[in-house]
Design an enzyme around this catalytic site. Sequence first.
Site, PDB file in Angstrom:
ATOM      1  N   GLY A   1       0.813  -1.209   0.000  1.00 32.56           N
ATOM      2  CA  GLY A   1       0.000   0.000   0.000  1.00 32.56           C
ATOM      3  C   GLY A   1       0.848   1.260   0.000  1.00 32.56           C
ATOM      4  O   GLY A   1       1.784   1.384   0.782  1.00 32.56           O
TER       5      GLY A   1
ATOM      6  N   ASP B   1      -4.836   3.192   8.323  1.00 36.52           N
ATOM      7  CA  ASP B   1      -6.231   2.875   8.631  1.00 36.52           C
ATOM      8  C   ASP B   1      -6.445   1.409   8.992  1.00 36.52           C
ATOM      9  O   ASP B   1      -7.504   1.053   9.520  1.00 36.52           O
ATOM     10  CB  ASP B   1      -7.128   3.217   7.435  1.00 36.52           C
ATOM     11  CG  ASP B   1      -7.270   4.720   7.246  1.00 36.52           C
ATOM     12  OD1 ASP B   1      -6.567   5.474   7.944  1.00 36.52           O
ATOM     13  OD2 ASP B   1      -8.081   5.135   6.409  1.00 36.52           O
TER      14      ASP B   1
ATOM     15  N   GLU C   1     -16.221  18.564   4.893  1.00 39.76           N
ATOM     16  CA  GLU C   1     -15.296  19.125   3.903  1.00 39.76           C
ATOM     17  C   GLU C   1     -15.866  18.993   2.484  1.00 39.76           C
ATOM     18  O   GLU C   1     -15.734  19.906   1.669  1.00 39.76           O
ATOM     19  CB  GLU C   1     -13.934  18.430   3.990  1.00 39.76           C
ATOM     20  CG  GLU C   1     -13.166  18.811   5.249  1.00 39.76           C
ATOM     21  CD  GLU C   1     -11.694  18.399   5.195  1.00 39.76           C
ATOM     22  OE1 GLU C   1     -11.447  17.220   4.884  1.00 39.76           O
ATOM     23  OE2 GLU C   1     -10.829  19.238   5.467  1.00 39.76           O
TER      24      GLU C   1
ATOM     25  N   LYS D   1      -4.325  24.815   6.514  1.00 37.12           N
ATOM     26  CA  LYS D   1      -4.685  23.564   5.840  1.00 37.12           C
ATOM     27  C   LYS D   1      -3.894  23.418   4.533  1.00 37.12           C
ATOM     28  O   LYS D   1      -3.371  22.356   4.215  1.00 37.12           O
ATOM     29  CB  LYS D   1      -6.200  23.579   5.590  1.00 37.12           C
ATOM     30  CG  LYS D   1      -6.732  22.488   4.704  1.00 37.12           C
ATOM     31  CD  LYS D   1      -7.337  21.334   5.473  1.00 37.12           C
ATOM     32  CE  LYS D   1      -7.736  20.216   4.507  1.00 37.12           C
ATOM     33  NZ  LYS D   1      -7.941  18.951   5.134  1.00 37.12           N
TER      34      LYS D   1
ATOM     35  N   GLN E   1      -2.500  12.115   9.466  1.00 36.88           N
ATOM     36  CA  GLN E   1      -1.488  12.534  10.433  1.00 36.88           C
ATOM     37  C   GLN E   1      -0.901  11.354  11.198  1.00 36.88           C
ATOM     38  O   GLN E   1       0.317  11.179  11.287  1.00 36.88           O
ATOM     39  CB  GLN E   1      -2.133  13.537  11.406  1.00 36.88           C
ATOM     40  CG  GLN E   1      -1.152  14.320  12.215  1.00 36.88           C
ATOM     41  CD  GLN E   1      -1.841  15.355  13.108  1.00 36.88           C
ATOM     42  OE1 GLN E   1      -1.199  15.945  13.943  1.00 36.88           O
ATOM     43  NE2 GLN E   1      -3.137  15.551  12.955  1.00 36.88           N
TER      44      GLN E   1
END
Lengths: 416, 416
Positions: free
Chosen positions: B29, B317, B190, B393, B334
């Site tokens: 990955g 994840d 978002e 951001k 993060q």
Amino acid sequence: MGLCDNSLIKYKALEVIRMEKKPKIVVLGAGYSGMMTVIGLQKQLQYNEAEVILVNQHTYHYLTTKLHEPAAGTRHHEAARVLIEDVIDPRKITFIQDKVKGIRPKERAVDLVNREEPLTYDYLVIGLGSAPETFGIRGLKENAFFIRNIDSVRMIREHIEYMFAKYRNEEQRDEYITIVVGGAGFTGVEFVGELVDRMPRLCREFDIPREKVRLISIEAAPTVLPGFDPELVQYAVEYLEKQGVEFRINTPIEQCDEDGVILKGGEEIKAATVVWTGGVRGNHLIEEAGFETMRGRVKVDEYLRAPGYEDVFVVGDCSLVFNDEGRPYPPTAQIASQQGSKVAKNLIALIRGGKMQPFRFDLKGTLASLGRHNAIGIIGKRKVFGSTASFLKWANDLRWLYTLGGVPLVLRKGFI
Amino acid sequence: MGLCDNSLIKYKALEVIRMEKKPKIVVLGAGYSGMMTVIGLQKQLQYNEAEVILVNQHTYHYLTTKLHEPAAGTRHHEAARVLIEDVIDPRKITFIQDKVKGIRPKERAVDLVNREEPLTYDYLVIGLGSAPETFGIRGLKENAFFIRNIDSVRMIREHIEYMFAKYRNEEQRDEYITIVVGGAGFTGVEFVGELVDRMPRLCREFDIPREKVRLISIEAAPTVLPGFDPELVQYAVEYLEKQGVEFRINTPIEQCDEDGVILKGGEEIKAATVVWTGGVRGNHLIEEAGFETMRGRVKVDEYLRAPGYEDVFVVGDCSLVFNDEGRPYPPTAQIASQQGSKVAKNLIALIRGGKMQPFRFDLKGTLASLGRHNAIGIIGKRKVFGSTASFLKWANDLRWLYTLGGVPLVLRKGFI
């Protein structure tokens, strides 16, 4: 004061008479013929000489001869439309945005969708354009797309992109990136030419190898561009084949369904996008109004009037004009705009008590683009190819913009 | 010659020994954690110190934190992806483009879709990301879209445009231009923020009045952005509502079908576009490999290893890390990149016979964009709003690009 009153009354009375007598011209449709009628009237009429009303479904005129570009996504649809309010003089022309529901020529009335009262007229000009002719092919109307107006070509562009996105995001099924173009007449060939231009960028955008995409042009007649000069046809076919287009001539489509098309003989071509360019017929409102028609078109008299009606002119794709050999001219922007121009002149003659002139089509030439940088055509008796033809086609589009709105419109729309 | 031969043989023998002993690290990955592992190894490893193989389904890494932009169509997806070959050093990292079919940790083997032979390893780093969690809501998996990868967000963008085209070209059905966003967590908010930015241009493109379009954000929890600072939440909600977003909090979605969603209580919202952002779970390959999981994630040890395996690291994840209060950290870019960085260091320690260091997450802050020019967030203990937050951001995205590929990548991708 007495005198003053008297003259005022006289003046008012005259004005009323003038208003009552002011002939009312209603033009239906803002296509090439309708716009040319209105622009002609606007240029030649004095204020108050006539009341001119233009009715159109959209707020804009669109350039049918350019629709293959936004359909393929090679150029933005803004380049192919012109706001009506940008080119008409509201002091001379009243624009009504509405859809025609029905025409009652015997009552001199036109019914609109969003108006209770019918629109009455002294002279009517019908330029309501065409509808796709599907020749009874099963499922075509329901499952194919048509290069018809701004909404429909935006839909084609989005549909193609959607299917490319689907190919990446779902199962990689070949039919998602197979595009069938039914009909290899002018519109069909021009559309395929644009698709060829679009593919490299589109494939990059969706991470799809170009060689996976199939572009198939299907034509029932024994040749591409039936009736056109064989040398030019060969040039077009060779060019497009080199760009990966597959031609299937002599091959009628028998059926169109959700999965693609079935050809005569039973062969199935799976394609998520089927665009039909195989032909057009007159607007159904013409037949419904009771005019005598041939494939939805009115065989007009020499002054472009519907038989039996001295006050109804039919122009553009709704009309049928025959050449000296008794064969009908194909519906084109060229003949439509010449018709509009002639009708404007004849309406002015009628209003001013002059004599109408018969319509004669003056064929300047024929051009078909093969993408952005190639084209074929005949100008006068001369054959043109490649960049020369491409330039002439471009110049011709600019000329139409100039006719509509002068240099400002050319600058605004000609270089998008 | 004897001497010469002898030394050559010795040299060759040593090389073989060195090659045989060279540990083989396989990273699965190329997300934030996988890329950070590989970049860390590439920076710190000597040539020939280890064989490092990176396996990824696509040729590119994508910035999950930016996917809401191409999904709404406010920015091109090229800004949200980076070609792997542009940032890895092929002398240190071997990249294999393939899809993982299965992991057999007991046999130290990974099966790939397009390779017959399994990939073996001495150390395995699993960073295979997440899959949408639909919480058993009926029809969601089949009928909703997900902000998941480049392919899926390109699909969302195209789907929205397609429905807008359809609204113009077919019957003007309100559901064509109704967009439901399920879940008002970070991604959901978002995405809605981007949609708000996109609408004016999109509506102009398709000749649709802005006020006809509905944007509906649906959240089962009693608040938007559950768990986030209430003052910032209020700021976000007020801003988005002013832009026309309808919020439905405390409102679980019960079912999603072709027509839209059905809410708890039976209310139906017809919408052609339903995008689900309500949650993610670990990649199914993790469970299938036999690791013990919680919602598809592996509760890793302090060195980020899968329990029971000293040679398998799980990051991003796919992993579950708990804070001091025993609650799991939410999956973010993060934490994933910090994990990748730590795994790279620990792998080098293992190879060189050093000591591993435990992972501790260092939360720098949290930022959520509200379209291009607005955002909310917490940096350290400070709340930030508006253009300041928006700038931070943006700067943060640039920092990631810099980490991956230095200044050239920032210049190439940061300003699209």
